[in-house]
Design a protein around this motif. Structure first.
Motif, mmCIF file in Angstrom:
data_model
loop_
_atom_site.group_PDB
_atom_site.id
_atom_site.type_symbol
_atom_site.label_atom_id
_atom_site.label_comp_id
_atom_site.label_asym_id
_atom_site.label_seq_id
_atom_site.Cartn_x
_atom_site.Cartn_y
_atom_site.Cartn_z
ATOM 1 N N THR A 182 1.557 3.885 4.859
ATOM 2 C CA THR A 182 0.260 3.410 5.339
ATOM 3 C C THR A 182 0.527 2.219 6.231
ATOM 4 O O THR A 182 1.203 1.277 5.834
ATOM 5 C CB THR A 182 -0.654 2.974 4.186
ATOM 6 O OG1 THR A 182 -0.033 1.928 3.470
ATOM 7 C CG2 THR A 182 -0.965 4.116 3.263
ATOM 8 N N LYS A 220 2.854 6.978 0.064
ATOM 9 C CA LYS A 220 3.033 7.477 1.424
ATOM 10 C C LYS A 220 2.895 6.303 2.389
ATOM 11 O O LYS A 220 2.380 5.249 2.024
ATOM 12 C CB LYS A 220 2.032 8.571 1.776
ATOM 13 C CG LYS A 220 0.589 8.132 1.751
ATOM 14 C CD LYS A 220 -0.320 9.281 2.107
ATOM 15 C CE LYS A 220 -1.768 8.804 2.122
ATOM 16 N NZ LYS A 220 -2.688 9.818 2.550
ATOM 17 N N ASP A 229 0.830 -1.204 0.000
ATOM 18 C CA ASP A 229 0.000 0.000 0.000
ATOM 19 C C ASP A 229 0.864 1.253 0.000
ATOM 20 O O ASP A 229 0.549 2.234 -0.676
ATOM 21 C CB ASP A 229 -0.933 0.019 1.211
ATOM 22 C CG ASP A 229 -2.090 -0.948 1.085
ATOM 23 O OD1 ASP A 229 -2.321 -1.456 -0.030
ATOM 24 O OD2 ASP A 229 -2.761 -1.196 2.112
ATOM 25 N N ALA A 235 -3.749 -0.906 6.996
ATOM 26 C CA ALA A 235 -4.941 -0.420 6.308
ATOM 27 C C ALA A 235 -6.140 -1.307 6.603
ATOM 28 O O ALA A 235 -7.264 -0.823 6.753
ATOM 29 C CB ALA A 235 -4.681 -0.358 4.810
ATOM 30 N N TYR A 276 2.158 1.731 -3.487
ATOM 31 C CA TYR A 276 1.102 2.130 -4.412
ATOM 32 C C TYR A 276 0.648 3.571 -4.170
ATOM 33 O O TYR A 276 0.491 4.348 -5.107
ATOM 34 C CB TYR A 276 -0.089 1.173 -4.285
ATOM 35 C CG TYR A 276 -1.226 1.496 -5.212
ATOM 36 C CD1 TYR A 276 -1.155 1.175 -6.560
ATOM 37 C CD2 TYR A 276 -2.365 2.151 -4.748
ATOM 38 C CE1 TYR A 276 -2.195 1.476 -7.413
ATOM 39 C CE2 TYR A 276 -3.404 2.459 -5.592
ATOM 40 C CZ TYR A 276 -3.314 2.115 -6.929
ATOM 41 O OH TYR A 276 -4.335 2.416 -7.765
ATOM 42 N N TYR A 277 0.418 3.940 -2.904
ATOM 43 C CA TYR A 277 -0.100 5.275 -2.592
ATOM 44 C C TYR A 277 0.989 6.322 -2.462
ATOM 45 O O TYR A 277 0.702 7.517 -2.384
ATOM 46 C CB TYR A 277 -0.930 5.244 -1.309
ATOM 47 C CG TYR A 277 -2.223 4.469 -1.471
ATOM 48 C CD1 TYR A 277 -3.218 4.909 -2.324
ATOM 49 C CD2 TYR A 277 -2.429 3.289 -0.777
ATOM 50 C CE1 TYR A 277 -4.391 4.206 -2.494
ATOM 51 C CE2 TYR A 277 -3.604 2.568 -0.928
ATOM 52 C CZ TYR A 277 -4.578 3.028 -1.786
ATOM 53 O OH TYR A 277 -5.724 2.318 -1.930
#
Length: 85
Positions: free
Chosen positions: A35, A33, A27, A38, A30-31
């Motif tokens: 995480t 930042k 994550d 989640a 992918y984002y």
């Protein structure tokens, strides 16, 4: 087969890494930042803050009907095979 305490702790740590750390890393990639956990945030929102009420609630019979509609033959065969376990 007997499992010792160290084997149980080993399996628990591997599971923790697999189901918390790996998704958090993916994550984050992918984002773009950081995480952390989640899935835990999803659980906390839907279970403890009544966020699941946004999507409605159904009686228990809805889930049985939905199971039979979506997995008709497989659901029946699974129910029949339970005593064989």
């Amino acid at each position: 087969r007997k499992f010792g305490l160290f084997k149980v702790v080993d399996v628990a740590l591997v599971s923790l890494f697999t189901f918390v750390a790996v998704p958090s890393i993916l994550d984050g990639i992918y984002y773009g930042k950081s995480t952390f956990w989640a899935m835990g945030n999803h659980l906390l929102y839907n279970v403890f803050s009544s966020g699941g009420d946004l999507y409605g609630t159904e009686p228990w019979t809805f889930y049985i009907k939905n199971l039979l509609l979506n997995f008709n033959l497989v659901a029946v065969l699974a129910a029949v095979s339970v005593p064989l376990l």
